[in-house]
Design an enzyme around this catalytic site. Sequence first.
Site, mmCIF file in Angstrom:
data_model
loop_
_atom_site.group_PDB
_atom_site.id
_atom_site.type_symbol
_atom_site.label_atom_id
_atom_site.label_comp_id
_atom_site.label_asym_id
_atom_site.label_seq_id
_atom_site.Cartn_x
_atom_site.Cartn_y
_atom_site.Cartn_z
ATOM 1 N N ASP A 1 3.796 5.624 -2.447
ATOM 2 C CA ASP A 1 5.177 5.988 -2.734
ATOM 3 C C ASP A 1 5.624 7.111 -1.793
ATOM 4 O O ASP A 1 4.868 8.046 -1.517
ATOM 5 C CB ASP A 1 5.223 6.492 -4.194
ATOM 6 C CG ASP A 1 6.629 6.600 -4.731
ATOM 7 O OD1 ASP A 1 7.325 5.570 -4.741
ATOM 8 O OD2 ASP A 1 7.031 7.705 -5.146
ATOM 9 N N GLU B 1 -14.704 4.165 4.699
ATOM 10 C CA GLU B 1 -16.039 4.426 4.123
ATOM 11 C C GLU B 1 -16.420 3.279 3.179
ATOM 12 O O GLU B 1 -17.553 2.830 3.149
ATOM 13 C CB GLU B 1 -15.996 5.671 3.235
ATOM 14 C CG GLU B 1 -16.333 6.953 3.888
ATOM 15 C CD GLU B 1 -16.183 8.070 2.850
ATOM 16 O OE1 GLU B 1 -16.668 7.926 1.710
ATOM 17 O OE2 GLU B 1 -15.549 9.073 3.200
HETATM 18 C C1 GLC Z 1 10.083 5.382 -4.585
HETATM 19 C C2 GLC Z 1 10.000 4.351 -5.689
HETATM 20 C C3 GLC Z 1 11.091 4.625 -6.680
HETATM 21 C C4 GLC Z 1 10.883 5.994 -7.258
HETATM 22 C C5 GLC Z 1 10.843 7.050 -6.157
HETATM 23 C C6 GLC Z 1 10.341 8.361 -6.658
HETATM 24 O O1 GLC Z 1 11.222 5.265 -3.832
HETATM 25 O O2 GLC Z 1 10.069 3.068 -5.130
HETATM 26 O O3 GLC Z 1 11.142 3.665 -7.693
HETATM 27 O O4 GLC Z 1 11.933 6.302 -8.131
HETATM 28 O O5 GLC Z 1 9.952 6.665 -5.132
HETATM 29 O O6 GLC Z 1 8.984 8.295 -6.957
#
Ligand code: GLC
Length: 545
Positions: A210, A260
């Site tokens: 993310d 690893e």
């Molecule tokens: C990313 C995710 C989204 C989330 C954001 C904050 O963009 O895809 O759904 O709200 O990160 O974590």
Amino acid sequence: MTLNTHRWWRDAVIYQVYVRSFLDSTGDGVGDLAGVRTGLPYLKKLGVDGIWLSPFYPSPQHDHGYDVADHCDVDPLFGDLAEFDLLMTDARRLGVRVLLDIVPNHCSSEHPWFREALESAPGGTARARFHFADGRGPDGAEPPNNWHAMFGGPAWSRVTEQDGTPGQWYLHMFTPEQPDLNWRNPEVGGHFDHVLRFWLDRGVDGFRIDVAAGLYKHPDLPDSPDPEADARTRDSVNPLAWNQPEVHDVWRRWRSLCEEYTAEDGRERLLVGEVSVPTAREHARYVRHDELHQAFFFDLLSAPWNADSFRKVISEAMQDIAGTGSTVTWVLNNHDQVRTVTRYGELGTESSGLGAARARAAALLMLALPGAAYIYQGEELGLPEVVDLPDDVLTDPIFRRTGSRARIRDGCRVPLPWSGHASPFGFTPGAESAKPWLPQPAYFAEYATDRALADTRSFWHLYRDGLQLRSGLPQLGEGELRWLDTPPGVLGFVRGDGLVCAVNFGAAPTPAPVSGTPLLSSGPCAPGVLPGSTAAWWISDSAHP
Ligand code: GLC
């Protein structure tokens, strides 16, 4: 089933499971890991190589799990670790790879680290895991800088100190419930090494990362040069908050950690980043040979429906990303975006099926491009965006934080229809009275998986046939793409020796750009003709069309 194929990820097709909306095994109206396990044979039949699971960790769910309170467990809402292990066992048996969603930029305000930070004094080690700073102005009543949060409002919130006085501020690039971690503190990196190992030891095949262009901020946290621009968009444009050079060290470290594991058993683990940066060239820096394996290339998703824009973004991706030795990672839909069927429709023409025809054509185009592709659940059913959810059911924090102006992400997250004529449409098998966490419209009946499987003209069959051909045809997957000369409004390209894909972006039919054997088309095609809003694949009569 063995999964040891070398570099399997380079042309893999991965299905994004948004767990809370996939399949509910308990009757609480929220999808869960046992539901995912039940759905695995369906996904296997569709023909995907693997799945990416949206976050299922313990979380107060302020941003549906992207606010993680414990990185090494399962929220009871979704199951438990034993259920996760069963899911892994079934996935392995079916030959479906499993990627988890890892959220390193921020955690939940209920994470023990943040609670400890709130309970401790300014300047201490507990606060050093986050970005705490004194405010500006006479009483420190102004935020430390002018940064905006991605989901609306300022990127800073003020805390109340233990003695009850207004205190320091902390940084959150999303919501106040998602404090940003301070990656300049080595403890943070160490923690995430542990988290990766925890899940790799449980057998996962990799991670979707993310906000992978986040993590580091400019060390001095100076004012953004253009706060108005930052506030206007949901893109990461503030050059001091995103895309800092140090982030690449994290990806090198994670890559070598994954390697690893590969060295132990020969199984390659995949790191795919959610990388939002301004240009394809910047994007390419994230997929250098010792960094992430892949990064979602969002320019295709944001390209308007016309041949010139699609050709431009595809050419740029091929030139800049393929040059790194990686492959492009194509995506048309995900849990943050309006679904293609609706996005490509023109206002007032939904009932004409125009958006659906274009979405089908885009799918065939994507599956013919060199590299990997990600499919978001429901895309294979041609689900439209649910555009008329009432305000009181909306849960996306963006809605609340923009003063109820931005209705962006709930409409693509409505629980999937599986069968039957009324909600919950088999989303909660055996519990007709279960109430899905977002209401499903009556028309979802037409899109249910049982109907889709029974109708060879459905989206589902198009995706399944495309995936089957793709895995059997050596021309597809990795490799070169050569553009064909085509009339305006039409895109055509050749893959390998003689596989041709063409898309007619216009409304009027055009002659097929190649003479050959038709393999698959997104809509009915008379011989030698490519109708409007349609894509098709052929094997050309000549090896060099
Ligand atoms: C990313 C995710 C989204 C989330 C954001 C904050 O963009 O895809 O759904 O709200 O990160 O974590």
